[in-house]
Design an enzyme around this catalytic site. Structure first.
Site, PDB file in Angstrom:
ATOM      1  N   TYR A 190       0.871  -1.185   0.000  1.00 21.17           N
ATOM      2  CA  TYR A 190       0.000   0.000   0.000  1.00 21.17           C
ATOM      3  C   TYR A 190       0.902   1.228   0.000  1.00 21.17           C
ATOM      4  O   TYR A 190       1.870   1.290   0.768  1.00 21.17           O
ATOM      5  CB  TYR A 190      -0.878  -0.009   1.248  1.00 21.17           C
ATOM      6  CG  TYR A 190      -1.721   1.241   1.439  1.00 21.17           C
ATOM      7  CD1 TYR A 190      -1.460   2.112   2.496  1.00 21.17           C
ATOM      8  CD2 TYR A 190      -2.768   1.555   0.571  1.00 21.17           C
ATOM      9  CE1 TYR A 190      -2.226   3.264   2.691  1.00 21.17           C
ATOM     10  CE2 TYR A 190      -3.538   2.702   0.761  1.00 21.17           C
ATOM     11  CZ  TYR A 190      -3.263   3.540   1.819  1.00 21.17           C
ATOM     12  OH  TYR A 190      -4.016   4.688   1.994  1.00 21.17           O
TER      13      TYR A 190
ATOM     14  N   ASP B 267       9.346   2.833  -1.070  1.00 19.51           N
ATOM     15  CA  ASP B 267       8.368   3.519  -0.222  1.00 19.51           C
ATOM     16  C   ASP B 267       8.717   3.172   1.229  1.00 19.51           C
ATOM     17  O   ASP B 267       8.325   2.121   1.723  1.00 19.51           O
ATOM     18  CB  ASP B 267       6.952   3.059  -0.584  1.00 19.51           C
ATOM     19  CG  ASP B 267       5.928   3.652   0.365  1.00 19.51           C
ATOM     20  OD1 ASP B 267       4.717   3.469   0.130  1.00 19.51           O
ATOM     21  OD2 ASP B 267       6.327   4.295   1.362  1.00 19.51           O
TER      22      ASP B 267
ATOM     23  N   LYS C  55       5.328   9.524   8.322  1.00 20.14           N
ATOM     24  CA  LYS C  55       5.208   8.993   9.675  1.00 20.14           C
ATOM     25  C   LYS C  55       6.292   9.494  10.652  1.00 20.14           C
ATOM     26  O   LYS C  55       6.238  10.640  11.099  1.00 20.14           O
ATOM     27  CB  LYS C  55       5.157   7.457   9.629  1.00 20.14           C
ATOM     28  CG  LYS C  55       3.896   6.938   8.896  1.00 20.14           C
ATOM     29  CD  LYS C  55       3.809   5.433   8.891  1.00 20.14           C
ATOM     30  CE  LYS C  55       2.814   4.927   7.881  1.00 20.14           C
ATOM     31  NZ  LYS C  55       1.442   4.884   8.409  1.00 20.14           N
TER      32      LYS C  55
HETATM   33  P1  KE4 Z   1      -0.361   8.542   4.508  1.00 22.78           P
HETATM   34  O1  KE4 Z   1      -0.889   9.241   3.267  1.00 22.78           O
HETATM   35  O2  KE4 Z   1      -1.446   7.758   5.222  1.00 22.78           O
HETATM   36  O3  KE4 Z   1       0.424   9.478   5.437  1.00 22.78           O
HETATM   37  O4  KE4 Z   1       0.737   7.480   4.013  1.00 22.78           O
HETATM   38  C1  KE4 Z   1       0.356   6.535   3.062  1.00 22.78           C
HETATM   39  C2  KE4 Z   1       1.291   5.344   3.159  1.00 22.78           C
HETATM   40  C3  KE4 Z   1       2.289   5.213   2.196  1.00 22.78           C
HETATM   41  N1  KE4 Z   1       3.158   4.181   2.233  1.00 22.78           N
HETATM   42  C4  KE4 Z   1       3.104   3.256   3.222  1.00 22.78           C
HETATM   43  C5  KE4 Z   1       4.090   2.143   3.225  1.00 22.78           C
HETATM   44  C6  KE4 Z   1       2.121   3.353   4.246  1.00 22.78           C
HETATM   45  O5  KE4 Z   1       2.067   2.416   5.217  1.00 22.78           O
HETATM   46  C7  KE4 Z   1       1.196   4.411   4.219  1.00 22.78           C
HETATM   47  C8  KE4 Z   1       0.092   4.563   5.251  1.00 22.78           C
HETATM   48  N2  KE4 Z   1      -0.033   3.487   6.173  1.00 22.78           N
HETATM   49  C9  KE4 Z   1      -1.345   3.288   6.739  1.00 22.78           C
HETATM   50  C10 KE4 Z   1      -1.266   2.099   7.701  1.00 22.78           C
HETATM   51  N3  KE4 Z   1      -1.109   0.901   7.060  1.00 22.78           N
HETATM   52  C11 KE4 Z   1      -1.837   4.511   7.449  1.00 22.78           C
HETATM   53  C12 KE4 Z   1      -3.032   4.263   8.334  1.00 22.78           C
HETATM   54  C13 KE4 Z   1      -4.296   4.734   7.665  1.00 22.78           C
HETATM   55  O6  KE4 Z   1      -4.464   4.529   6.445  1.00 22.78           O
HETATM   56  O7  KE4 Z   1      -5.130   5.286   8.397  1.00 22.78           O
END
Ligand code: KE4
Length: 427
Positions: free
Chosen positions: A144, A239, A267
């Site tokens: 993801y 990523d 993060k």
């Molecule tokens: P954000 O746009 O949510 O800040 O980041 C997206 C993203 C990109 N790449 C990786 C590897 C990620 O894990 C994420 C976001 N992770 C999720 C949890 N699996 C955020 C939690 C959520 O979606 O509320």
């Protein structure tokens, strides 16, 4: 746990927000029941509006590696807020955080701050397309990268699987620009690049997959990725939104010794405030506006508060003893959980990289999305509720990673292991 106040708030939230939440995974859909509303957090603990205390292994999905409301972060934020919250103009703070990131990630010669991981990956892909003049993107099933239209895609059927949208609203024309391959599958990667490299701008992956639980890369997979992308002039994007500063201070690229062309971060570098970043080779980054022709912008990108929280967090992480302390805590938890499952007679597969981890209820070796899905989700659901009712807050989905922080004490971990043993027994 008494959760009357949470239920009441949830009902109200449902009248205002889709699913009562601002991000789907928070709605507890995968485990049933209603989400808890959190009122405050400190260190390793979070507290819900009914006053229940939990040891937190979600840590806002990774950012709070120091623990919640770390004193030096809060102190610096208070001071920063009194100097204004956003100027829409460059500040010294952006230079400071960029230098801290660059020192930890030698592959990042230049970087751009954005406001989320999604913005980071979306921008990195546009940049790779601008740099190569090619349009296709290769991603891996189960990874993801945020809610980027072209990446909300899963494998179609058949060979070099052109993607099919896995969200409404993603036109098939976008999805057709995305090729989805199985993670850790060297042959599929080699064949796809050999046959399609002329159209492929980049390969993007989570070097350790934290969005299917926790799936580790095979060494030969990462090596093949670097070798094949190099061979065909395809941009390799790591990523590291989740793995950055989590798997090690220099992320998965330091841990596995592979140098990508571009890296996405998020993060941890925001210390709990909204931040993302993308960066890498100078020759690629110089194509980003206003230097080059790849446009990307953001009102609050690099804002003083987010920079301050990120700087304070990375300063603590930089201290030589930090990762040893994190590793010791992780080992105590890992050994405790494995032993508890064994004593309770429950088959569990445990994986971790640095201080991101996951346990699956399966006897199958988990190497990709397909094998991760062999986990017994009904068992996971009962494990989740058993732990929550014992005051342990883990991710409300089998396909998320768990995290530990500098604030998790030996006592916290002992309590977690004891609760896990009792909960495993119930299964
Ligand atoms: P954000 O746009 O949510 O800040 O980041 C997206 C993203 C990109 N790449 C990786 C590897 C990620 O894990 C994420 C976001 N992770 C999720 C949890 N699996 C955020 C939690 C959520 O979606 O509320």
């Amino acid at each position: 746990m008494k959760t009357k106040k949470s239920q009441k708030l949830y009902k109200k939230a449902m009248t205002l927000l889709p699913g009562g939440v601002n991000s789907p995974v928070r709605a507890f859909k995968a485990v049933g029941g209603n989400p808890l509303f959190i009122s405050k957090a400190k260190g390793s603990k979070i507290y819900d509006v009914d006053g229940n205390e939990y040891i937190d292994y979600v840590l806002s999905w990774g950012p709070l590696i120091l623990g919640h409301a770390h004193s030096s972060v809060v102190k610096a934020l208070k001071k920063a807020a009194e100097r204004g919250t956003s100027y829409g103009a460059p500040t010294k703070l952006e230079i400071e955080l960029a230098e801290l990131v660059k020192n930890a990630f030698p592959s990042i010669e230049k970087l751009r701050m954005v406001n989320s991981g999604t913005e980071a990956t979306m921008s990195a892909i546009r940049l790779a397309r601008g740099f190569t003049g090619r349009s296709k993107v290769v991603k891996f099933e189960g990874c993801y990268h945020g809610h980027v239209d072209g990446l909300l895609v899963s494998a179609g059927s058949g060979g070099a699987t052109f993607g099919i949208p896995d969200s409404l609203g993603v036109p098939s024309s976008y999805a057709s620009e995305t090729i989805v391959l199985p993670f850790n599958d060297v042959e599929a990667l080699r064949n796809t690049l050999k046959d399609n490299w002329k159209d492929i701008a980049c390969v993007i992956l989570e070097p350790v997959v934290g969005n299917m639980g926790c799936i580790l890369p095979h060494k030969e997979f990462l090596a093949a990725l670097r070798e094949e992308t190099e061979k065909y002039g395809v941009v390799l994007i790591f990523d590291e939104v989740m793995t950055g500063f989590r798997v090690s201070f220099g992320g998965a690229q330091e841990y596995y010794g592979i140098k990508p062309d571009l890296t996405c971060l998020g993060k941890v570098i925001g210390g709990g405030l909204p931040v993302g970043a993308y960066g890498g080779k100078k020759e690629i980054m110089q194509m980003v506006a206003p230097e080059g022709g790849v446009y990307q912008a953001g009102t609050l990108s690099g804002n003083p508060l987010a920079m301050t929280a990120g700087i304070e967090t990375l300063k603590v992480l930089k201290k030589s003893s930090t990762y040893k302390k994190l590793e010791d805590k992780m080992i105590q938890l890992e050994e405790g959980l494995k032993d508890a499952a064994k004593r309770a007679g429950v088959k569990v597969r445990f994986y971790r990289a640095g201080t991101m981890f996951c346990s699956y209820f399966t006897e199958t070796e988990v190497v990709d999305a397909k094998t991760a899905k062999t986990s017994d989700l009904d068992k996971f659901k009962r494990f989740f509720w058993g732990m929550l009712n014992r005051g342990i807050y883990i991710a409300p989905s089998q396909f998320e990673a768990g995290f530990i922080s500098l604030s998790h004490s030996e006592k916290d971990i002992e309590k977690t292991v004891k609760s896990a043993y009792k909960t495993f027994k119930e299964l």
